[in-house]
Design a protein around this motif. Structure first.
Motif, PDB file in Angstrom:
ATOM      1  N   ALA A  47       0.836  -1.205   0.000  1.00  0.00           N
ATOM      2  CA  ALA A  47       0.000   0.000   0.000  1.00  0.00           C
ATOM      3  C   ALA A  47       0.868   1.251   0.000  1.00  0.00           C
ATOM      4  CB  ALA A  47      -0.929   0.008   1.210  1.00  0.00           C
ATOM      5  N   VAL A  48       1.942   1.230   0.776  1.00  0.00           N
ATOM      6  CA  VAL A  48       2.880   2.356   0.798  1.00  0.00           C
ATOM      7  C   VAL A  48       3.459   2.573  -0.593  1.00  0.00           C
ATOM      8  CG1 VAL A  48       5.070   3.207   1.703  1.00  0.00           C
ATOM      9  CG2 VAL A  48       3.458   2.057   3.213  1.00  0.00           C
ATOM     10  N   ALA A  49       3.890   1.471  -1.228  1.00  0.00           N
ATOM     11  CA  ALA A  49       4.466   1.562  -2.565  1.00  0.00           C
ATOM     12  C   ALA A  49       3.444   2.080  -3.561  1.00  0.00           C
ATOM     13  CB  ALA A  49       4.985   0.191  -3.000  1.00  0.00           C
ATOM     14  N   ALA A  50       2.194   1.608  -3.441  1.00  0.00           N
ATOM     15  CA  ALA A  50       1.141   2.008  -4.382  1.00  0.00           C
ATOM     16  C   ALA A  50       0.859   3.505  -4.282  1.00  0.00           C
ATOM     17  CB  ALA A  50      -0.127   1.207  -4.109  1.00  0.00           C
ATOM     18  N   LEU A  51       0.657   3.999  -3.067  1.00  0.00           N
ATOM     19  CA  LEU A  51       0.352   5.406  -2.883  1.00  0.00           C
ATOM     20  C   LEU A  51       1.516   6.291  -3.311  1.00  0.00           C
ATOM     21  CD1 LEU A  51      -1.402   5.085   0.575  1.00  0.00           C
ATOM     22  CD2 LEU A  51      -2.498   5.890  -1.522  1.00  0.00           C
ATOM     23  N   SER A  52       2.730   5.856  -3.020  1.00  0.00           N
ATOM     24  CA  SER A  52       3.905   6.635  -3.401  1.00  0.00           C
ATOM     25  C   SER A  52       4.122   6.614  -4.899  1.00  0.00           C
ATOM     26  CB  SER A  52       5.145   6.074  -2.682  1.00  0.00           C
ATOM     27  OG  SER A  52       6.310   6.727  -3.117  1.00  0.00           O
ATOM     28  N   ASP A  53       3.958   5.429  -5.511  1.00  0.00           N
ATOM     29  CA  ASP A  53       4.222   5.264  -6.938  1.00  0.00           C
ATOM     30  C   ASP A  53       3.251   6.077  -7.776  1.00  0.00           C
ATOM     31  OD1 ASP A  53       6.050   4.000  -8.604  1.00  0.00           O
ATOM     32  OD2 ASP A  53       4.617   2.461  -9.208  1.00  0.00           O
ATOM     33  N   ALA A  54       1.987   6.112  -7.370  1.00  0.00           N
ATOM     34  CA  ALA A  54       0.962   6.801  -8.157  1.00  0.00           C
ATOM     35  C   ALA A  54       0.716   8.229  -7.688  1.00  0.00           C
ATOM     36  CB  ALA A  54      -0.346   6.013  -8.094  1.00  0.00           C
TER      37      ALA A  54
END
Length: 657
Positions: free
Chosen positions: A605-612
């Protein structure tokens, strides 16, 4: 080359004229690609050259245009928009004058190549202007207009040149095109203003030479495959592929690449570009093959053959913006594959009618085939570019613009090459001339049907890839160890999955609500955005207050400023809210929603929010696709801070003990 792509705000009254000038530029750029084709016979007679020589007026034109497309992105971010536009169109005017006054074929070719430089630069400049100034809710329609102009250009050129050649010499074509360019130049001086934030990007000369060698080698290899030595064609193609490989390697190593390769990391973008090229290949192939067939096998004059194409061409111009508006509202999930299907069916019927005697039936059946391109070319390129962020979009435009020239060259070469090769083969086997030409035409039709089938498959794959593309990027980021440290800390958040920290009392909107009703929900619930659900409960989109503000800033700019009340602009605010009361949520909502599975780890979730670069993401149940919650940055921040404070408290207790 790297740059910050921040478009400057423009008033709604100026946006329309700027897009009109950009569309006119796109029309001119593609119009001139085929404008001279009908004049090949008188040019051969005047300068004493053969068909293999005169065809370079088209082949060399497309090659040079393709080579200069990547340069446009550098110039677009370095030179003020109006000055750049005027300079490029002025080169096209000068090339027209040189060609009209040419004493021999060599000088005519030089003038033609000057026009090609303008074409290569003008198409991406026009697309960048349109992307930068278009309000989000009208992007599909405006890109549909651009697509209609690029489709209209090469098709209408054949009709108009046929008309002009019946009353005037071929040099008139050069003068007419020069005059059209001059009119657009004056319009650019009056209307255009600088669009991007300018910088000082550098042109990497070696990259330019490598991409030039790559494109010339590959496209010349395709062109020569049907009309020259197979050894030369193969060698040219190999040299081009090697140069392309070296170009790609260099772009990854240098600080300021000529072409940023980031767009190619997006599967939807790549598939959208390929679909656009398949639609354009049909246009270019049929624009060459149909006049050839009608003149050779049916004895029609150039004007009559051109007029046969005219109804479908003119209707496509009308349908292009309509198809774009439909894409804005419903996306292209069904319209793009349906467009390819209609194109395949009616081109097949055109092939059947070619064996008959009715030219009227032939022309009528061709109309739906060419109209289908309105649902393919514009929507496909909009689909491709909509999956790039603002920083990457100009590089995506460069790729799309280059693909236009490549598709034109490949479509023309394959269509005419297959037509000529099959016709010659049948003639050498003893068949009659008309039967041989009909066989060649059927071969070209088969090429279009094959590309249409490929297009249907790619269209289905493209929309399936949207969510997979997000999931793969997130998984790759997570597996690479992004925020692994936080992942270990997150175990303190229940079972360490998104479901343990998501907000479950989700306030959802429905597709039949208006934007004003959505704002009332935002105000009453104290939220800034919400998912939009279909009647069956499936996720249809996501609307945020930022989406609404972007619309208002474009349609009603004074309503977005608190100072509007000080200058008596309350009426504009009332008008804006009145508009929102009749505006459907789906006109502004993001359709391709970034989601995350409830069973995903918090690290993902951290990666998803940061990536997008998102503040919140809908959480779905993988078993049925239902929205079951919302995970936000604030929830993760609270967990992180809580984990830290809990650990600190434990440490303090241990020390005191």
């Amino acid at each position: 080359m790297t740059s910050s792509v921040q478009s400057r705000p423009h008033s709604p009254g100026r946006v329309g004229p700027m897009i009109a000038v950009a569309a006119a530029a796109a029309f001119l750029a593609t119009f001139n690609e085929t404008f001279l084709n009908v004049a090949f016979t008188p040019i051969m007679s005047d300068f004493g050259v053969d068909v293999n020589t005169v065809q370079w007026l088209t082949t060399a034109y497309l090659l040079v245009a393709a080579v200069f497309v990547p340069v446009a992105n550098v110039l677009y971010h370095r030179i003020p928009t109006r000055a750049l536009f005027v300079s490029v169109v002025a080169v096209m005017v000068a090339g027209s004058v040189v060609g009209a006054l040419a004493p021999d074929f060599g000088v005519l070719l030089v003038g033609r190549l000057m026009q090609a430089i303008g074409t290569g630069l003008l198409t991406p400049i026009g697309m960048n202007i349109t992307l930068a100034v278009s309000p989000r809710e009208k992007l599909g329609m405006n890109m549909g207009i651009m697509a209609a102009m690029t489709t209209l250009g090469p098709s209408l050129a054949i009709v108009l040149s046929g008309v002009l050649l019946t009353v005037a010499p071929w040099t008139t074509l050069m003068w007419v095109f020069g005059a059209l360019c001059f009119i657009v130049l004056i319009a650019g001086v009056i209307v255009l203003r600088t669009v991007p934030e300018l910088g000082r990007p550098r042109l990497d000369v070696l990259s330019f030479l490598l991409v030039a060698l790559a494109l010339v080698g590959i496209l010349y290899g395709v062109t020569a495959a049907f009309g020259g030595s197979a050894r030369v064609a193969g060698g040219s193609g190999i040299v081009g592929l090697i140069a392309l490989w070296l170009f790609i390697v260099r772009q990854r190593r240098i600080t300021n690449p000529l072409l940023n390769l980031r767009p190619f990391s997006s599967t939807p973008f790549v598939l959208g570009v390929v679909m656009t090229m398949l639609g354009l290949m049909f246009v270019f192939a049929m624009n060459v093959v149909i006049p050839l067939f009608l003149q050779s096998a049916r004895g029609m004059d150039p004007l009559g053959a051109s007029i046969t194409l005219a109804p479908g061409i003119l209707l496509t111009v009308v349908l292009g913006p309509v198809a774009g508006r439909l894409f804005d509202r419903h996306g292209g999930k069904w319209s793009i594959p349906l467009g390819f299907l209609v194109m395949a069916v009616f081109v097949t019927l055109v092939g059947v009618a070619a064996g008959g005697t009715s030219i009227l039936l032939f022309g009528i059946l061709y109309i739906p085939a060419v109209l289908a391109t309105a649902f393919i070319i514009g929507p496909a390129q909009t689909f491709a570019l909509s999956h790039l962020d603002r920083e990457t979009s100009p590089h995506g435009v460069t790729v799309v613009s280059t693909s236009f020239q490549i598709a034109g060259c490949v479509g023309t070469s394959l269509g005419a090459g297959i037509y000529g090769a099959l016709s010659a083969g049948r003639l050498s086997a003893g068949a009659g001339e008309i039967d041989a030409l009909l066989t060649g035409f059927h071969g070209s039709v088969a090429l279009v049907v094959l590309t249409s089938v490929i297009g249907i498959i790619l269209a289905i794959a493209a929309y399936r890839s949207v969510r997979k593309d997000h999931a793969h990027r997130n998984a790759a980021t997570a597996s690479a160890g992004v925020d692994d440290e936080f992942g270990s800390k997150a175990e303190s958040g229940a079972d360490g999955t998104v479901s343990s920290i998501m907000k479950t009392d989700v306030f959802a909107l429905s597709t039949d609500q208006t934007v004003l009703e959505a704002l009332q929900t935002f105000t009453g619930r104290g939220i800034s955005g919400a998912p939009v659900l279909d009647s069956d409960g499936s996720l249809a989109g996501f609307l945020s207050d930022g989406d609404v503000m972007r619309y208002l800033s474009a349609a009603h700019p004074s309503s977005t400023s608190i100072y509007s009340f000080a200058i008596g602009a309350e009426d504009d605010l009332e008008q804006a809210l009145s508009d929102l009361s009749s505006l459907s949520i789906m006109r502004l909502a993001t359709r391709e929603v970034f989601t995350i599975d409830a069973g995903a780890s918090i690290a993902e979730a951290v990666a998803a929010l940061s990536d997008a670069h998102l503040k919140k993401v809908p959480v779905i149940d993988a078993s049925d696709g239902r929205v079951v919650g919302i995970v936000s940055r604030s929830a993760i921040n609270r967990l992180a801070i809580g984990s830290y404070l809990h650990a600190r408290a434990d440490t303090s207790n241990m020390q005191s003990a």
